[in-house]
Design an enzyme around this catalytic site. Structure first.
Site, PDB file in Angstrom:
ATOM      1  N   PRO A 133     -12.412 -21.335  41.339  1.00  0.00           N
ATOM      2  CA  PRO A 133     -12.001 -20.912  42.901  1.00  0.00           C
ATOM      3  C   PRO A 133     -12.048 -19.281  43.132  1.00  0.00           C
ATOM      4  O   PRO A 133     -11.040 -18.767  43.308  1.00  0.00           O
ATOM      5  CB  PRO A 133     -10.564 -21.314  43.321  1.00  0.00           C
ATOM      6  CG  PRO A 133     -10.148 -21.499  41.946  1.00  0.00           C
ATOM      7  CD  PRO A 133     -11.170 -21.951  40.950  1.00  0.00           C
ATOM      8  N   CYS A 134     -13.165 -18.885  43.098  1.00  0.00           N
ATOM      9  CA  CYS A 134     -13.000 -17.192  43.286  1.00  0.00           C
ATOM     10  C   CYS A 134     -12.695 -16.801  44.709  1.00  0.00           C
ATOM     11  O   CYS A 134     -12.340 -15.890  44.898  1.00  0.00           O
ATOM     12  CB  CYS A 134     -14.445 -16.649  42.947  1.00  0.00           C
ATOM     13  SG  CYS A 134     -15.835 -17.552  43.933  1.00  0.00           S
TER      14      CYS A 134
END
Length: 164
Positions: A133-134
């Site tokens: 989850p950047c």
């Protein structure tokens, strides 16, 4: 052979590319499979065909229905020549929904506090959006920063995960 599938989301199409063992090799808010495959390390590229993503698709649908941890157990296959990038991607998977961190905080979590630029590069080169989850990493001043799939998508994901 890799399988690709596109799922509808409130912010547009989301495509996953899944290996035969059910691990995500690429994912993003696009229908452009060649674009997604260009993000995958050459050692992990294989021919791709449309198909049922199985548990990966079920997990994405559960996530979108409000089970924000549904995607956490889905394996990913990411490869890079750099040890820090590989480690940073693993650390990124531990950033919880609704609890974003800054690039500085992410560098600290990754064990290299001065490596803020390297932490930002790990976000920019991430081939498996949502699963790694950047979108949960923000600029040091708390603003959104960039996102390969558009700031409107990043903003929606952060609001969705925070319950607002």
């Amino acid at each position: 052979m890799l399988i690709h599938s596109t799922l509808d989301t409130p912010v547009g199409p989301f495509t996953v590319v899944v290996s035969k063992i059910g691990a995500v090799r690429a994912a993003g808010f696009t229908t452009d499979v060649p674009e997604l495959m260009s993000l995958v390390h050459p050692a992990l590229r294989e021919p791709v065909q449309a198909g049922d993503p199985g548990e990966v698709g079920e997990a994405v649908r559960a996530y979108l229905a409000g089970d924000l941890t549904a995607i956490d157990a889905i394996p990913v296959e990411q490869h890079t020549a750099g040890e820090f990038m590989r480690h940073a991607w693993q650390v990124m998977r531990g950033i919880k929904p609704g609890a974003p961190v800054t690039y500085t905080g992410f560098a600290v979590l990754s064990g290299r506090p001065p490596a803020v630029r390297a932490a930002a590069a790990a976000c920019a080169r991430n081939p498996v959006a949502l699963f790694t989850p950047c979108h949960r990493v923000l600029r040091t001043d708390g603003s959104l920063g960039g996102y390969r799939w558009g700031l409107d998508v990043k903003e929606w994901l952060l609001k969705f995960e925070s319950g607002t």
